[in-house]
Design a protein around this motif. Structure first.
Motif, PDB file in Angstrom:
ATOM      1  N   GLN A  72       0.855  -1.179   0.000  1.00 22.98           N
ATOM      2  CA  GLN A  72       0.000   0.000   0.000  1.00 22.98           C
ATOM      3  C   GLN A  72       0.895   1.234   0.000  1.00 22.98           C
ATOM      4  O   GLN A  72       1.731   1.411   0.878  1.00 22.98           O
ATOM      5  CB  GLN A  72      -0.925   0.020   1.218  1.00 22.98           C
ATOM      6  N   LEU A  73       0.696   2.089  -1.011  1.00 24.89           N
ATOM      7  CA  LEU A  73       1.456   3.335  -1.130  1.00 24.89           C
ATOM      8  C   LEU A  73       0.523   4.504  -0.826  1.00 24.89           C
ATOM      9  O   LEU A  73      -0.557   4.604  -1.399  1.00 24.89           O
ATOM     10  CB  LEU A  73       2.028   3.490  -2.542  1.00 24.89           C
ATOM     11  N   THR A  74       0.952   5.395   0.047  1.00 21.28           N
ATOM     12  CA  THR A  74       0.142   6.562   0.398  1.00 21.28           C
ATOM     13  C   THR A  74       1.002   7.812   0.302  1.00 21.28           C
ATOM     14  O   THR A  74       2.084   7.883   0.911  1.00 21.28           O
ATOM     15  CB  THR A  74      -0.423   6.443   1.821  1.00 21.28           C
ATOM     16  N   PHE A  75       0.538   8.791  -0.475  1.00 24.98           N
ATOM     17  CA  PHE A  75       1.227  10.059  -0.651  1.00 24.98           C
ATOM     18  C   PHE A  75       0.319  11.188  -0.148  1.00 24.98           C
ATOM     19  O   PHE A  75      -0.880  11.179  -0.416  1.00 24.98           O
ATOM     20  CB  PHE A  75       1.528  10.328  -2.130  1.00 24.98           C
ATOM     21  N   VAL A  76       0.891  12.146   0.541  1.00 24.01           N
ATOM     22  CA  VAL A  76       0.156  13.333   0.981  1.00 24.01           C
ATOM     23  C   VAL A  76       0.769  14.539   0.267  1.00 24.01           C
ATOM     24  O   VAL A  76       1.968  14.803   0.389  1.00 24.01           O
ATOM     25  CB  VAL A  76       0.232  13.530   2.511  1.00 24.01           C
ATOM     26  N   LEU A  77      -0.087  15.258  -0.497  1.00 18.13           N
ATOM     27  CA  LEU A  77       0.376  16.395  -1.291  1.00 18.13           C
ATOM     28  C   LEU A  77      -0.244  17.686  -0.756  1.00 18.13           C
ATOM     29  O   LEU A  77      -1.349  17.680  -0.207  1.00 18.13           O
ATOM     30  CB  LEU A  77      -0.014  16.234  -2.759  1.00 18.13           C
ATOM     31  N   ASP A  78       0.471  18.812  -0.943  1.00 24.05           N
ATOM     32  CA  ASP A  78      -0.133  20.086  -0.591  1.00 24.05           C
ATOM     33  C   ASP A  78      -0.974  20.602  -1.761  1.00 24.05           C
ATOM     34  O   ASP A  78      -1.136  19.909  -2.777  1.00 24.05           O
ATOM     35  CB  ASP A  78       0.926  21.108  -0.164  1.00 24.05           C
ATOM     36  N   ASN A  79      -1.499  21.806  -1.640  1.00 23.92           N
ATOM     37  CA  ASN A  79      -2.406  22.339  -2.659  1.00 23.92           C
ATOM     38  C   ASN A  79      -1.703  22.617  -3.988  1.00 23.92           C
ATOM     39  O   ASN A  79      -2.354  22.804  -5.015  1.00 23.92           O
ATOM     40  CB  ASN A  79      -3.083  23.613  -2.138  1.00 23.92           C
ATOM     41  N   ASP A  80      -0.373  22.642  -3.944  1.00 20.92           N
ATOM     42  CA  ASP A  80       0.412  22.822  -5.175  1.00 20.92           C
ATOM     43  C   ASP A  80       0.926  21.488  -5.700  1.00 20.92           C
ATOM     44  O   ASP A  80       1.793  21.451  -6.571  1.00 20.92           O
ATOM     45  CB  ASP A  80       1.590  23.769  -4.910  1.00 20.92           C
ATOM     46  N   PHE A  81       0.431  20.378  -5.119  1.00 17.51           N
ATOM     47  CA  PHE A  81       0.757  19.018  -5.542  1.00 17.51           C
ATOM     48  C   PHE A  81       2.224  18.651  -5.297  1.00 17.51           C
ATOM     49  O   PHE A  81       2.826  17.875  -6.023  1.00 17.51           O
ATOM     50  CB  PHE A  81       0.382  18.811  -7.015  1.00 17.51           C
ATOM     51  N   VAL A  82       2.760  19.276  -4.249  1.00 17.12           N
ATOM     52  CA  VAL A  82       4.117  18.958  -3.793  1.00 17.12           C
ATOM     53  C   VAL A  82       4.017  17.897  -2.696  1.00 17.12           C
ATOM     54  O   VAL A  82       3.131  17.951  -1.835  1.00 17.12           O
ATOM     55  CB  VAL A  82       4.830  20.216  -3.257  1.00 17.12           C
ATOM     56  N   ASN A 103       9.045  17.043  -0.500  1.00 16.58           N
ATOM     57  CA  ASN A 103       8.993  18.408  -1.042  1.00 16.58           C
ATOM     58  C   ASN A 103       9.255  18.460  -2.553  1.00 16.58           C
ATOM     59  O   ASN A 103       9.671  19.483  -3.094  1.00 16.58           O
ATOM     60  CB  ASN A 103       9.985  19.330  -0.324  1.00 16.58           C
ATOM     61  N   THR A 104       8.993  17.322  -3.212  1.00 15.18           N
ATOM     62  CA  THR A 104       9.150  17.240  -4.668  1.00 15.18           C
ATOM     63  C   THR A 104       7.787  17.283  -5.341  1.00 15.18           C
ATOM     64  O   THR A 104       6.798  16.793  -4.789  1.00 15.18           O
ATOM     65  CB  THR A 104       9.858  15.915  -5.048  1.00 15.18           C
ATOM     66  N   ASP A 105       7.721  17.860  -6.532  1.00  6.55           N
ATOM     67  CA  ASP A 105       6.500  17.837  -7.331  1.00  6.55           C
ATOM     68  C   ASP A 105       6.124  16.378  -7.613  1.00  6.55           C
ATOM     69  O   ASP A 105       6.930  15.610  -8.152  1.00  6.55           O
ATOM     70  CB  ASP A 105       6.741  18.591  -8.640  1.00  6.55           C
ATOM     71  N   PHE A 106       4.909  15.976  -7.235  1.00  5.27           N
ATOM     72  CA  PHE A 106       4.489  14.585  -7.403  1.00  5.27           C
ATOM     73  C   PHE A 106       4.587  14.150  -8.861  1.00  5.27           C
ATOM     74  O   PHE A 106       4.890  12.985  -9.154  1.00  5.27           O
ATOM     75  CB  PHE A 106       3.050  14.412  -6.898  1.00  5.27           C
ATOM     76  N   GLY A 107       4.340  15.072  -9.780  1.00  2.00           N
ATOM     77  CA  GLY A 107       4.384  14.741 -11.202  1.00  2.00           C
ATOM     78  C   GLY A 107       5.722  14.218 -11.664  1.00  2.00           C
ATOM     79  O   GLY A 107       5.806  13.522 -12.682  1.00  2.00           O
ATOM     80  N   LYS A 108       6.790  14.505 -10.905  1.00  4.37           N
ATOM     81  CA  LYS A 108       8.119  14.018 -11.283  1.00  4.37           C
ATOM     82  C   LYS A 108       8.300  12.530 -10.997  1.00  4.37           C
ATOM     83  O   LYS A 108       9.270  11.927 -11.458  1.00  4.37           O
ATOM     84  CB  LYS A 108       9.190  14.825 -10.554  1.00  4.37           C
ATOM     85  N   LEU A 109       7.370  11.957 -10.230  1.00  8.37           N
ATOM     86  CA  LEU A 109       7.475  10.537  -9.897  1.00  8.37           C
ATOM     87  C   LEU A 109       6.740   9.641 -10.880  1.00  8.37           C
ATOM     88  O   LEU A 109       6.805   8.422 -10.756  1.00  8.37           O
ATOM     89  CB  LEU A 109       6.914  10.288  -8.490  1.00  8.37           C
ATOM     90  N   ILE A 110       6.029  10.236 -11.841  1.00  9.37           N
ATOM     91  CA  ILE A 110       5.255   9.423 -12.774  1.00  9.37           C
ATOM     92  C   ILE A 110       5.811   9.544 -14.185  1.00  9.37           C
ATOM     93  O   ILE A 110       6.408  10.568 -14.556  1.00  9.37           O
ATOM     94  CB  ILE A 110       3.758   9.799 -12.754  1.00  9.37           C
ATOM     95  N   ILE A 162      -4.021  16.729  -0.308  1.00  5.61           N
ATOM     96  CA  ILE A 162      -4.511  15.744  -1.274  1.00  5.61           C
ATOM     97  C   ILE A 162      -3.865  14.402  -0.970  1.00  5.61           C
ATOM     98  O   ILE A 162      -2.662  14.330  -0.669  1.00  5.61           O
ATOM     99  CB  ILE A 162      -4.166  16.199  -2.706  1.00  5.61           C
ATOM    100  N   ILE A 163      -4.669  13.361  -1.035  1.00  6.15           N
ATOM    101  CA  ILE A 163      -4.173  12.003  -0.790  1.00  6.15           C
ATOM    102  C   ILE A 163      -4.158  11.225  -2.103  1.00  6.15           C
ATOM    103  O   ILE A 163      -5.142  11.215  -2.847  1.00  6.15           O
ATOM    104  CB  ILE A 163      -5.073  11.259   0.215  1.00  6.15           C
ATOM    105  N   VAL A 164      -3.028  10.588  -2.384  1.00 10.02           N
ATOM    106  CA  VAL A 164      -2.932   9.626  -3.478  1.00 10.02           C
ATOM    107  C   VAL A 164      -2.637   8.278  -2.827  1.00 10.02           C
ATOM    108  O   VAL A 164      -1.623   8.125  -2.141  1.00 10.02           O
ATOM    109  CB  VAL A 164      -1.827   9.990  -4.478  1.00 10.02           C
ATOM    110  N   SER A 165      -3.539   7.320  -3.016  1.00  9.85           N
ATOM    111  CA  SER A 165      -3.395   6.024  -2.349  1.00  9.85           C
ATOM    112  C   SER A 165      -3.517   4.905  -3.364  1.00  9.85           C
ATOM    113  O   SER A 165      -4.351   4.959  -4.269  1.00  9.85           O
ATOM    114  CB  SER A 165      -4.470   5.879  -1.268  1.00  9.85           C
ATOM    115  N   SER A 166      -2.689   3.896  -3.227  1.00 10.88           N
ATOM    116  CA  SER A 166      -2.754   2.768  -4.161  1.00 10.88           C
ATOM    117  C   SER A 166      -2.337   1.491  -3.456  1.00 10.88           C
ATOM    118  O   SER A 166      -1.651   1.526  -2.435  1.00 10.88           O
ATOM    119  CB  SER A 166      -1.845   3.003  -5.372  1.00 10.88           C
ATOM    120  N   VAL A 167      -2.775   0.375  -4.014  1.00 10.50           N
ATOM    121  CA  VAL A 167      -2.309  -0.936  -3.569  1.00 10.50           C
ATOM    122  C   VAL A 167      -1.720  -1.637  -4.775  1.00 10.50           C
ATOM    123  O   VAL A 167      -2.380  -1.787  -5.804  1.00 10.50           O
ATOM    124  CB  VAL A 167      -3.455  -1.781  -2.971  1.00 10.50           C
TER     125      VAL A 167
END
Length: 301
Positions: A72-82, A103-110, A162-167
């Motif tokens: 289970q992967l859980t990411f917590v992002l701020d309003n700027d998706f960091v 403190n990295t832009d989440f978009g850089k992980l995809i 913002i929460i991004v959650s996956s299994v």
């Protein structure tokens, strides 16, 4: 035929594809309807049956991939998706040092092919604070591999976060089966077949207590030590551990996909009582059965 029932049938097809991808050729779909979905199910049943026969005829065991982990992967992002925070599985699974990605832009992980989907989500989240969606994103790991994962994206209540959650199921790679055979004392066709039949028997009887190894050897007319050692040679685990892993995996899927009570799910997966199931489940996955999100009502009409 209702759309709801068709969705259940489609889920069964997905489940069979999932099982076949892990080398389980014993799964079958029973469908008494008369439409295109039934044709697809029948075709998959035939393919699985043919592959199973080919494996046995060649004297090889099914290339089954044991589950290394249901992550289970859980990411917590701020309003700027960091990326503000994440659970322990994120750096371990994606192979990044925690201080590198915080403190990295989440978009850089995809991966690039997921960028358009992600940008569309950003637009919707800006427009609607209650927006929630589930879709597949492809992560880029620290060692430059791709990890597809179905993710749920939503805002926390009373927060801008913002929460991004996956299994994700991480499969353990196996060495070529012939490498194992070359170092194994199990070479006779009837011995290989007995090990394969034991594997299939377990998958078909997950709702029942596992017989003793002595009894299993009698069922498959083979010496106990050959069955025990052969199973470990091919599947890299003991007979009991395989049985335990498979019924916990099935229970996990049943919790996520149905509204059947947790006590009933424990019973349907061969546990004598809920407490035993609860302890085994929590030890295996690191969270309680009741922690999983569930449908509000049963999927079946």
């Amino acid at each position: 035929m209702s759309d709801q029932f068709n969705q259940v049938r489609i889920k069964r097809i997905y489940q069979m594809l999932f099982e076949m991808a892990t080398g389980n050729m014993t799964f079958r779909i029973e469908d008494n309807s008369n439409d295109e979905l039934k044709n697809i199910a029948a075709a998959l049943n035939k393919i699985a049956e043919d592959l199973q026969k080919i494996n046995l005829a060649s004297g090889h065991n099914s290339a089954y991939y044991p589950y290394q982990n249901l992550i289970q992967l859980t990411f917590v992002l701020d309003n700027d998706f960091v990326l503000l925070s994440f659970n322990n599985e994120v750096p371990h699974t994606l192979k990044y040092k925690p201080d590198i990605i915080v403190n990295t832009d989440f978009g850089k992980l995809i991966d690039q092919q997921s960028k358009d989907l992600w940008n569309g989500i950003l637009d919707e989240l800006d427009k609607n604070s209650n927006y929630t969606t589930t879709l597949q994103l492809i992560f880029i790991t620290g060692d430059n591999h791709l990890l597809p994962s179905f993710c749920t994206v939503s805002r926390l209540l009373y927060s801008d976060e913002i929460i991004v959650s996956s299994v994700s199921t991480i499969l353990e790679e196996m060495r070529d089966i012939n490498d194992r055979l070359s170092g194994s004392k199990i070479r006779k066709h009837n011995e290989v077949t007995a090990v394969q039949n034991l594997h299939d028997y377990i998958l078909s009887h997950l709702d029942e207590p596992l017989p003793t190894l002595h009894h299993l050897a009698q069922i498959f007319a083979i010496e106990e030590h050959i069955l025990k050692n052969g199973f470990r040679t091919f599947f890299k685990t003991s007979v009991y551990n395989f049985y335990q892993e498979e019924r916990l995996k099935r229970a996990n899927l049943m919790i996520r996909q149905t509204a059947v009570s947790l006590k009933e799910i424990a019973y349907l997966n061969g546990f004598k009582g809920y407490l035993n199931f609860y302890k085994a489940f929590k030890k295996r996955f690191g969270y309680k059965p009741s922690d999983l999100s569930r449908p509000e009502e049963d999927l079946l009409p």
